[in-house]
Design a protein around this motif. Structure first.
Motif, PDB file in Angstrom:
ATOM      1  N   GLY A  93       0.815  -1.215   0.000  1.00 15.95           N
ATOM      2  CA  GLY A  93       0.000   0.000   0.000  1.00 15.95           C
ATOM      3  C   GLY A  93       0.843   1.256   0.000  1.00 15.95           C
ATOM      4  O   GLY A  93       0.505   2.249  -0.659  1.00 15.95           O
ATOM      5  N   ASP A  94       1.968   1.227   0.747  1.00 15.73           N
ATOM      6  CA  ASP A  94       2.858   2.391   0.800  1.00 15.73           C
ATOM      7  C   ASP A  94       3.490   2.649  -0.573  1.00 15.73           C
ATOM      8  O   ASP A  94       3.545   3.792  -1.042  1.00 15.73           O
ATOM      9  CB  ASP A  94       3.959   2.175   1.842  1.00 15.73           C
TER      10      ASP A  94
ATOM     11  N   PHE B 236       2.370   1.607  -3.438  1.00 16.75           N
ATOM     12  CA  PHE B 236       1.282   1.966  -4.344  1.00 16.75           C
ATOM     13  C   PHE B 236       0.943   3.452  -4.204  1.00 16.75           C
ATOM     14  O   PHE B 236       0.823   4.172  -5.200  1.00 16.75           O
ATOM     15  CB  PHE B 236       0.055   1.101  -4.028  1.00 16.75           C
ATOM     16  N   THR B 237       0.826   3.931  -2.979  1.00 11.81           N
ATOM     17  CA  THR B 237       0.516   5.337  -2.725  1.00 11.81           C
ATOM     18  C   THR B 237       1.633   6.242  -3.214  1.00 11.81           C
ATOM     19  O   THR B 237       1.383   7.301  -3.795  1.00 11.81           O
ATOM     20  CB  THR B 237       0.265   5.557  -1.224  1.00 11.81           C
TER      21      THR B 237
ATOM     22  N   ALA C  10       1.510   6.316  -7.078  1.00 10.23           N
ATOM     23  CA  ALA C  10       0.302   7.001  -7.527  1.00 10.23           C
ATOM     24  C   ALA C  10       0.414   8.508  -7.301  1.00 10.23           C
ATOM     25  O   ALA C  10       0.033   9.312  -8.167  1.00 10.23           O
ATOM     26  CB  ALA C  10      -0.921   6.440  -6.813  1.00 10.23           C
ATOM     27  N   ALA C  11       0.956   8.903  -6.144  1.00 11.30           N
ATOM     28  CA  ALA C  11       1.113  10.338  -5.867  1.00 11.30           C
ATOM     29  C   ALA C  11       2.131  10.966  -6.821  1.00 11.30           C
ATOM     30  O   ALA C  11       1.922  12.082  -7.333  1.00 11.30           O
ATOM     31  CB  ALA C  11       1.549  10.543  -4.418  1.00 11.30           C
TER      32      ALA C  11
ATOM     33  N   LEU D 198      -2.809   3.827 -11.885  1.00 11.63           N
ATOM     34  CA  LEU D 198      -3.171   2.867 -10.841  1.00 11.63           C
ATOM     35  C   LEU D 198      -3.155   1.438 -11.367  1.00 11.63           C
ATOM     36  O   LEU D 198      -2.680   0.518 -10.687  1.00 11.63           O
ATOM     37  CB  LEU D 198      -4.536   3.213 -10.264  1.00 11.63           C
TER      38      LEU D 198
ATOM     39  N   THR E 163       0.525   0.435 -11.853  1.00  9.69           N
ATOM     40  CA  THR E 163       1.180   0.196 -10.558  1.00  9.69           C
ATOM     41  C   THR E 163       0.713  -1.112  -9.950  1.00  9.69           C
ATOM     42  O   THR E 163       1.522  -1.893  -9.436  1.00  9.69           O
ATOM     43  CB  THR E 163       0.875   1.365  -9.597  1.00  9.69           C
TER      44      THR E 163
END
Length: 179
Positions: free
Chosen positions: A100-101, A103-104, A107-108, A162, A165
């Motif tokens: 999740g980290d 991915f975030t 994405a950011a 997204l 990723t």
């Protein structure tokens, strides 16, 4: 009478509206040997606008196709970028970052790059069309449709980011870490 001169001849006649059909009939009957054809100005302008609108709709369709191809290209570039960064992603995962980290983070990063790209592109388009719009006294096309188009491109870019990723993070990263 003048075979050396080519092209169309236009004769504009200013008559009261009540006599327009009578004058048109007179012109067509007396000058029929010369191919005279009396057409009201409104009809003639409507014919010109029909041709202009055909060109505009053609270019609008081509622009839409270009936008579609560009969006697909954006998705391909984002996927390739993430696949090339598999070693970096594997290292991040190995030192303790969760899926999740990572991915975030990606994405950011892609959202910021996409936002800046859209801002620079919109600004350059504004600079390109502003002189012509000001010269002709037209207003700039800052409509809801234009903003909606920018938001749609942003959304398409974010969705493709997204998806890319997610696809890269699903693949096993052990091989990339060893490399």
């Amino acid at each position: 009478a003048f075979p050396g001169q080519q092209g169309y001849r236009v004769l504009m006649v200013d008559v009261p509206v009540a006599k327009a059909s009578e004058v048109a009939a007179t012109i067509e009957s007396t000058a029929s040997d010369f191919g005279a054809d009396a057409i009201p100005t409104a009809q003639r302008l409507a014919e010109f606008h029909a041709v202009e609108n055909t060109y505009l709709s053609t270019f609008q369709t081509l622009g839409g196709l270009g936008l579609l191809v560009g969006t697909i290209g954006l998705a391909a570039v984002l996927l390739r970028n993430i696949l090339e960064r598999r070693k970096e992603l594997a290292l991040l995962r190995a030192v303790g970052y969760g899926r999740g980290d990572v991915f975030t983070l990606i994405a950011a990063e892609n959202a910021v790059l996409l936002g800046w790209g859209l801002a620079v592109g919109a600004l350059s388009a504004f600079v390109a069309i502003a002189p012509a719009a000001i010269e002709r006294g037209a207003r700039l096309p800052l409509t809801a449709g234009g903003w909606l188009l920018l938001l749609a491109v942003l959304a398409a870019g974010l969705v493709s980011s997204l998806i890319a990723t997610r696809a890269a993070l699903r693949a096993p990263l052990i091989g990339a870490l060893r490399a």
